[in-house]
Design a protein around this motif. Structure first.
Motif, short mmCIF file in Angstrom:
data_model
loop_
_atom_site.label_atom_id
_atom_site.label_comp_id
_atom_site.label_asym_id
_atom_site.label_seq_id
_atom_site.Cartn_x
_atom_site.Cartn_y
_atom_site.Cartn_z
N LYS A 80 40.16 49.08 34.70
CA LYS A 80 39.39 48.23 33.78
C LYS A 80 39.26 48.88 32.40
O LYS A 80 39.08 48.18 31.40
N ALA A 81 39.34 50.20 32.35
CA ALA A 81 39.24 50.90 31.06
C ALA A 81 40.41 50.53 30.14
O ALA A 81 40.31 50.72 28.93
N TRP A 82 41.50 50.02 30.68
CA TRP A 82 42.64 49.58 29.88
C TRP A 82 42.40 48.20 29.26
O TRP A 82 43.11 47.79 28.36
N TRP A 83 41.43 47.47 29.78
CA TRP A 83 41.19 46.10 29.32
C TRP A 83 40.36 46.11 28.05
O TRP A 83 39.62 47.05 27.76
N THR A 84 40.42 45.01 27.31
CA THR A 84 39.60 44.86 26.11
C THR A 84 38.15 44.58 26.54
O THR A 84 37.92 44.12 27.67
N PRO A 85 37.20 44.82 25.65
CA PRO A 85 35.81 44.47 25.99
C PRO A 85 35.65 42.99 26.35
O PRO A 85 34.88 42.65 27.24
N GLU A 86 36.41 42.13 25.68
CA GLU A 86 36.33 40.69 25.97
C GLU A 86 36.85 40.40 27.37
O GLU A 86 36.26 39.60 28.10
N GLN A 87 37.96 41.05 27.76
CA GLN A 87 38.49 40.85 29.10
C GLN A 87 37.50 41.34 30.16
O GLN A 87 37.29 40.66 31.17
N ARG A 88 36.87 42.48 29.92
CA ARG A 88 35.88 43.00 30.88
C ARG A 88 34.70 42.06 31.00
O ARG A 88 34.19 41.82 32.10
N ALA A 89 34.26 41.50 29.87
CA ALA A 89 33.12 40.59 29.91
C ALA A 89 33.47 39.31 30.67
O ALA A 89 32.68 38.83 31.49
N MET A 90 34.65 38.76 30.40
CA MET A 90 35.05 37.53 31.10
C MET A 90 35.32 37.80 32.58
O MET A 90 34.99 36.97 33.42
N GLN A 91 35.89 38.95 32.90
CA GLN A 91 36.18 39.29 34.29
C GLN A 91 34.89 39.42 35.09
O GLN A 91 34.82 39.00 36.24
N ARG A 92 33.88 39.93 34.47
CA ARG A 92 32.61 40.13 35.18
C ARG A 92 32.02 38.82 35.64
O ARG A 92 31.45 38.73 36.72
N THR A 93 32.15 37.79 34.83
CA THR A 93 31.57 36.47 35.17
C THR A 93 32.55 35.59 35.92
O THR A 93 32.14 34.62 36.54
N GLY A 94 33.85 35.92 35.83
CA GLY A 94 34.85 35.04 36.45
C GLY A 94 35.13 33.81 35.61
O GLY A 94 35.85 32.92 36.04
N GLN A 95 34.55 33.74 34.41
CA GLN A 95 34.76 32.60 33.52
C GLN A 95 35.64 33.04 32.37
O GLN A 95 35.26 33.88 31.58
N HIS A 96 36.82 32.45 32.30
CA HIS A 96 37.76 32.83 31.25
C HIS A 96 38.72 31.70 31.03
O HIS A 96 38.98 30.88 31.94
N PRO A 97 39.28 31.62 29.83
CA PRO A 97 40.31 30.62 29.60
C PRO A 97 41.60 31.02 30.30
O PRO A 97 41.97 32.19 30.26
N MET A 98 42.22 30.11 30.92
CA MET A 98 43.50 30.42 31.58
C MET A 98 44.60 30.39 30.52
O MET A 98 44.68 29.44 29.75
N PRO A 99 45.43 31.43 30.46
CA PRO A 99 46.50 31.43 29.46
C PRO A 99 47.60 30.46 29.82
O PRO A 99 47.75 30.03 30.90
#
Length: 155
Positions: A136-155
């Protein structure tokens, strides 16, 4: 009874006192505008989704995760999580689309009909969490925040 001149003096003094204590309308308008600007700046500085940045694990946990990743995961997922036989874990693919429970399940139980074998019995849950924290340390702060909630835009 007071004289007319005394009444005029009293009224004049009272008007001066009122005028001196009143705040002109333009001052209120400027103050209100400044508050709106400050609120806008604060909102612009927040990460997407309105969440604060997700903190990384402690240095000890990250070090443990790095050792386990190097020994157990790097052969398939790449030394820097860039992917190889297995998918990339460095944030360039979809690993951050899965919440921690899903990641744990894949690491412990594997994925049928793929090269991903389960590591239950080989890794403890604490070690699995350390590995997850490490990549997870490789991910951006935005990716970590979205991953935590499971809510993210699908690419």
């Amino acid at each position: 009874m007071t004289s007319k001149s005394q009444q005029r003096k009293y009224k004049k003094a009272r008007r001066k006192k009122k005028a001196g204590s009143r705040i002109p309308g333009w001052v209120w308008l400027v103050a209100f505008g400044a508050v709106l600007v400050m609120l806008g700046v604060g909102a612009a500085l927040r990460p997407p989704g309105g969440t604060a940045e997700i903190a990384l694990a402690s240095p000890e946990v990250l070090a443990q995760g790095e050792v386990i990743y190097s020994e157990t995961c790097a052969a398939c997922h790449g030394a820097e999580g860039e992917g190889n036989v297995g998918p990339a874990l460095n944030g360039s693919m979809h690993s951050w689309h899965h919440v921690d429970d899903q990641l744990r399940s894949v690491i412990l139980d594997g994925r049928p009909d793929t090269p991903m074998v389960g590591h239950r019995g080989h890794l403890t849950e604490e070690e699995v969490d350390a590995v997850i924290s490490y990549f997870k340390a490789w991910w951006t702060p935005e990716q970590r925040a979205m991953q935590r909630t499971g809510q993210h835009p699908m690419p």
